[in-house]
Write a protein that holds these residues in place. Sequence first.
Motif, PDB file in Angstrom:
ATOM      1  N   GLY A  40       0.742  -1.254   0.101  1.00  0.00           N
ATOM      2  CA  GLY A  40       0.108   0.105  -0.074  1.00  0.00           C
ATOM      3  C   GLY A  40       0.835   1.384   0.108  1.00  0.00           C
ATOM      4  O   GLY A  40       0.463   2.117  -0.727  1.00  0.00           O
ATOM      5  N   GLU A  41       1.994   1.437   0.889  1.00  0.00           N
ATOM      6  CA  GLU A  41       2.681   2.546   1.109  1.00  0.00           C
ATOM      7  C   GLU A  41       3.530   2.695  -0.414  1.00  0.00           C
ATOM      8  O   GLU A  41       3.464   3.772  -0.925  1.00  0.00           O
ATOM      9  N   ARG A  44       1.067   3.915  -3.122  1.00  0.00           N
ATOM     10  CA  ARG A  44       0.721   5.419  -3.018  1.00  0.00           C
ATOM     11  C   ARG A  44       1.982   6.497  -3.284  1.00  0.00           C
ATOM     12  O   ARG A  44       1.692   7.157  -4.183  1.00  0.00           O
ATOM     13  N   THR A  45       3.143   5.756  -2.965  1.00  0.00           N
ATOM     14  CA  THR A  45       4.400   6.669  -3.436  1.00  0.00           C
ATOM     15  C   THR A  45       4.524   6.533  -5.002  1.00  0.00           C
ATOM     16  O   THR A  45       5.137   7.541  -5.551  1.00  0.00           O
ATOM     17  N   GLU A  49      -1.824   1.275  -7.702  1.00  0.00           N
ATOM     18  CA  GLU A  49      -2.772   0.809  -6.715  1.00  0.00           C
ATOM     19  C   GLU A  49      -2.488  -0.639  -6.476  1.00  0.00           C
ATOM     20  O   GLU A  49      -2.161  -1.277  -7.279  1.00  0.00           O
ATOM     21  N   LYS A 192       8.776   4.097   2.606  1.00  0.00           N
ATOM     22  CA  LYS A 192       8.884   5.304   1.971  1.00  0.00           C
ATOM     23  C   LYS A 192      10.256   5.739   2.033  1.00  0.00           C
ATOM     24  O   LYS A 192      10.998   6.195   1.196  1.00  0.00           O
TER      25      LYS A 192
END
Length: 212
Positions: A40-41, A44-45, A49, A192
């Motif tokens: 998920g991280e 997003r970065t 999806e 991240k």
Amino acid sequence: MANDSKHEIRLLTPGDHEAWDRFITTAPGGSVLSSTSCLGEVARTSGGEMKIWGVYRKGELVAGTGLISLSPLSMVTLLRPIPLAAYASIAIKPRESRQEAKLATYRLAVLDLIAQTLKEEADAAQIVGDTELTDIRPFSWRGWTSAVLYTYVLDISDPPKLWDHFIDRNIRNRVRKCRDCGIEIKRVNDVKALYDIAACTLERHHVEMTTD
């Protein structure tokens, strides 16, 4: 979506995520790289999806894989692993049986469902199998291309032995320099930060970080 007489495969919903995260902690082929927090991280970065497909047998989750879906071009969908990840494999729960034929049939059925589904869901997909994924015939039968990559597994339960016998001398020297400079290594759960470090490293070498 493809199913057979004994298995069904479906895209997991948020309500399935907790069960998935538990599943990959014990199933061969599963790792933190397949967890919903990690996928998920990174999704997003990278502007993608997270998508996780689970294979069920009599309502029980027995296999699955998680990838990042990207659309770099209009009408084009790519499924790919986490950038720079060593593995983005398929987790398969072992089946108890003394008959090798039944075990092979089970694994082939599960892999075939995943191979067919991913091919239907995207224009291109990539899986980086770990050392547990030794039989990829279903992917070959469905027209996937394959490449053999080299890796090895180290036992980290005995750090002194690992340091003396397995770690390269050049790496040991670098570790000593880091220690002398006061650099500390800590275990953190920050995907991240890993992505940012990789991007800075590539930038230093004049290479652009892309999702291709």
